[in-house]
Scaffold this active site. Structure first.
Site, PDB file in Angstrom:
ATOM      1  N   THR A 145      10.286  -7.462 -12.231  1.00 53.03           N
ATOM      2  CA  THR A 145       9.549  -8.586 -12.582  1.00 53.03           C
ATOM      3  C   THR A 145       8.505  -8.885 -11.635  1.00 53.03           C
ATOM      4  O   THR A 145       8.605  -8.554 -10.266  1.00 53.03           O
ATOM      5  CB  THR A 145      10.565  -9.911 -12.474  1.00 53.03           C
ATOM      6  N   ASN A 178      -7.628   4.076   9.224  1.00 55.47           N
ATOM      7  CA  ASN A 178      -7.193   2.814   9.686  1.00 55.47           C
ATOM      8  C   ASN A 178      -7.335   2.608  11.335  1.00 55.47           C
ATOM      9  O   ASN A 178      -7.711   1.754  11.825  1.00 55.47           O
ATOM     10  CB  ASN A 178      -5.589   2.923   9.309  1.00 55.47           C
ATOM     11  N   GLN A 207      -7.722   0.624   3.604  1.00 54.98           N
ATOM     12  CA  GLN A 207      -8.636   0.048   4.688  1.00 54.98           C
ATOM     13  C   GLN A 207     -10.030  -0.422   4.086  1.00 54.98           C
ATOM     14  O   GLN A 207     -10.969  -1.008   4.797  1.00 54.98           O
ATOM     15  CB  GLN A 207      -8.633   0.837   5.827  1.00 54.98           C
ATOM     16  N   GLY A 266       0.677  -1.304   0.105  1.00 53.50           N
ATOM     17  CA  GLY A 266       0.009   0.038  -0.252  1.00 53.50           C
ATOM     18  C   GLY A 266       1.077   1.405   0.056  1.00 53.50           C
ATOM     19  O   GLY A 266       0.468   2.256  -0.734  1.00 53.50           O
ATOM     20  N   THR A 267       1.807   1.106   0.797  1.00 51.22           N
ATOM     21  CA  THR A 267       2.748   2.331   0.848  1.00 51.22           C
ATOM     22  C   THR A 267       3.342   2.746  -0.560  1.00 51.22           C
ATOM     23  O   THR A 267       3.536   4.034  -0.871  1.00 51.22           O
ATOM     24  CB  THR A 267       3.887   1.911   1.861  1.00 51.22           C
ATOM     25  N   SER A 269      -3.917  -2.631  -0.494  1.00 52.33           N
ATOM     26  CA  SER A 269      -2.893  -3.638   0.069  1.00 52.33           C
ATOM     27  C   SER A 269      -3.312  -5.004   0.288  1.00 52.33           C
ATOM     28  O   SER A 269      -4.587  -5.119   0.898  1.00 52.33           O
ATOM     29  CB  SER A 269      -2.222  -2.964   1.284  1.00 52.33           C
ATOM     30  N   GLY A 270      -2.450  -6.106  -0.434  1.00 52.87           N
ATOM     31  CA  GLY A 270      -2.985  -7.223  -0.007  1.00 52.87           C
ATOM     32  C   GLY A 270      -3.257  -7.805   1.431  1.00 52.87           C
ATOM     33  O   GLY A 270      -4.171  -8.450   1.635  1.00 52.87           O
ATOM     34  N   HIS A 271      -2.491  -7.372   2.220  1.00 56.22           N
ATOM     35  CA  HIS A 271      -2.339  -8.140   3.559  1.00 56.22           C
ATOM     36  C   HIS A 271      -3.308  -7.539   4.614  1.00 56.22           C
ATOM     37  O   HIS A 271      -3.580  -8.136   5.533  1.00 56.22           O
ATOM     38  CB  HIS A 271      -0.743  -7.822   4.294  1.00 56.22           C
ATOM     39  N   CYS A 294       4.822   4.956  21.360  1.00 55.08           N
ATOM     40  CA  CYS A 294       6.285   5.206  22.190  1.00 55.08           C
ATOM     41  C   CYS A 294       7.173   5.880  21.463  1.00 55.08           C
ATOM     42  O   CYS A 294       8.045   5.191  20.636  1.00 55.08           O
ATOM     43  CB  CYS A 294       6.376   4.088  22.978  1.00 55.08           C
TER      44      CYS A 294
END
Ligand code: PLP
Length: 393
Positions: A236, A150, A178, A71-72, A198-200, A324
């Protein structure tokens, strides 16, 4: 220990069907899709089928789909590719609640001399479209506004925004990472010129993404190299992951209704149950226009990190709205932009469900979380001050 995974906006497990579909492409069907011989054909045909499945899920044409690595990359390609196509324009418009894939890039573009307008949001995480109208100028090269947030799940009125942007003849990108697979999208009926996914986030592996580019949109490639993806993204093709993403999109299309009925009901049960059981709990973001799987809650006077660690000890995986940084607990830029009070932003937790979530898991969280908050409040100085102050009133 059982695992209750309610962090699906961070990443999702690879669906078993996706894993099975990918397997042959590592050791048997390992050809390069560009090769003329039969091994090339073995990889080329399934890649083309996968492209069709991705296009079907979002209502796109085949030549409008570009496979990327994440996605990035898709967000970077859309924004930097558009800026490169309009070298005379030096202004971009985005929002204060974007994912770092867009937000940090915008900050970087500012350092490189671009003028960036980051639109503000209200307490519910909603945009003021008059602010957008006022920000557009002849120098604006691109407007990039995320489809769904998100952290809070808030869905922006993308078509309304698109109409404003397109009426001024400006390219319009949306980070749909998202949204895709959670709500129905149809690029054929849309005003969006470019959409990232994004796939994940939809049960494909990490390391595969897509940039949708509407036919006729001006674009300069980010990765310059071979002729792959019609010269719009060199490198590729990652055939096993492309095939996996195709399968995941096919499954997502099949599960869209379930996501918007059963998963939504589970999310609502979790939200309602926690609001009833834990006093001084707030919902972050517009509850009406929200992804069906997401809820962001703030438990006043406790620290999100402490909640997360205690939940994690019980096998429950969620995420917090603060990070953090350099030794201090800095609330997320999204909650800060929404004006969530300091004590609430620090105690915010995001739960994000998936089609694998079960009622039993929700009941487990409803049983385990209230005593955790009670215990943490007992030792929290913020909470002691609050009790002291309210007993004086
Ligand atoms: N955009 C949004 C809204 C996201 O939630 C994420 C990931 O969390 C990304 C972009 C980045 O996607 P990737 O992890 O595939 O680079």
């Amino acid at each position: 220990m059982k695992t209750v995974y309610v962090d699906s906006n961070a990443t999702t497990r690879v669906a078993p069907e996706v894993f099975e579909a990918m397997k042959p492409f590592f050791q048997d069907l390992y050809g390069n899709p560009s090769s003329m011989h039969f091994k090339g054909g073995e990889a080329q045909r399934p890649s083309a089928e996968a492209r069709e499945k991705v296009a079907d899920l979002i209502g796109a044409s085949l030549d409008e789909i570009i496979f990327t690595s994440c996605g990035t990359e898709s967000d970077n390609a859309a924004i930097q590719g558009t800026l490169a196509s309009y070298p005379d324009k030096r202004h971009i418009i985005s929002t204060r609640v974007e994912h770092p894939a867009v937000w940090t890039l915008c900050k970087d573009l500012e350092k490189r001399g671009y003028r960036v307008t980051m639109l503000s949001v209200d307490r519910e995480g909603r945009l003021d479209l008059d602010e957008l109208r006022a920000a557009i100028s002849n120098d604006t090269a691109l407007v990039s506004v995320m489809y769904a947030n998100n952290e809070t799940g808030v869905i922006f009125p993308i078509e309304e925004i698109g109409q404003i942007v397109k009426s001024r003849g400006i390219p319009f990108h949306t980070d749909g990472v998202q949204a895709v697979g959670k709500i129905p999208l149809d690029m054929k009926k849309s005003t969006v010129d470019m959409l990232s996914l994004s796939g994940h986030k939809l049960h494909a592996p990490k390391g595969i993404g897509v940039l949708y580019i509407r036919r006729g949109t001006k674009f300069s490639p980010l990765l310059i190299g071979g002729h792959q993806e019609k010269g719009r993204r060199g490198g590729t093709e990652n055939v096993p992951y492309i095939v996996g993403l195709g399968k995941a999109c096919e499954l997502a299309a099949r599960h869209l209704e379930e996501e918007n009925s059963r998963v939504r009901l589970l999310r609502d049960k979790l939200e309602q149950g926690l609001l009833e059981r834990i006093p001084d709990t707030l919902v972050n973001g517009d509850r009406e226009h929200r992804l069906p799987n997401t809820v962001s809650l703030s438990f006043e006077y406790v620290e999100g990190e402490s909640i997360l660690l205690l939940l994690s000890n019980l096998g429950i995986c969620a995420s917090s709205g603060s990070a953090c940084t350099s030794g201090s607990l800095e609330p997320s830029h999204v909650l800060r932009a929404m004006g969530v009070p300091f004590t609430a932003a620090h105690g915010s937790i995001r739960f994000s469900l998936s089609i694998y979530s079960t009622e039993e898991e929700i009941d487990y969280i409803l049983e385990e979380l209230p005593p955790i908050i009670e215990k943490l409040r007992d030792i929290s100085p913020f909470w002691r001050d609050y009790i002291k102050a309210s007993s004086k009133q």
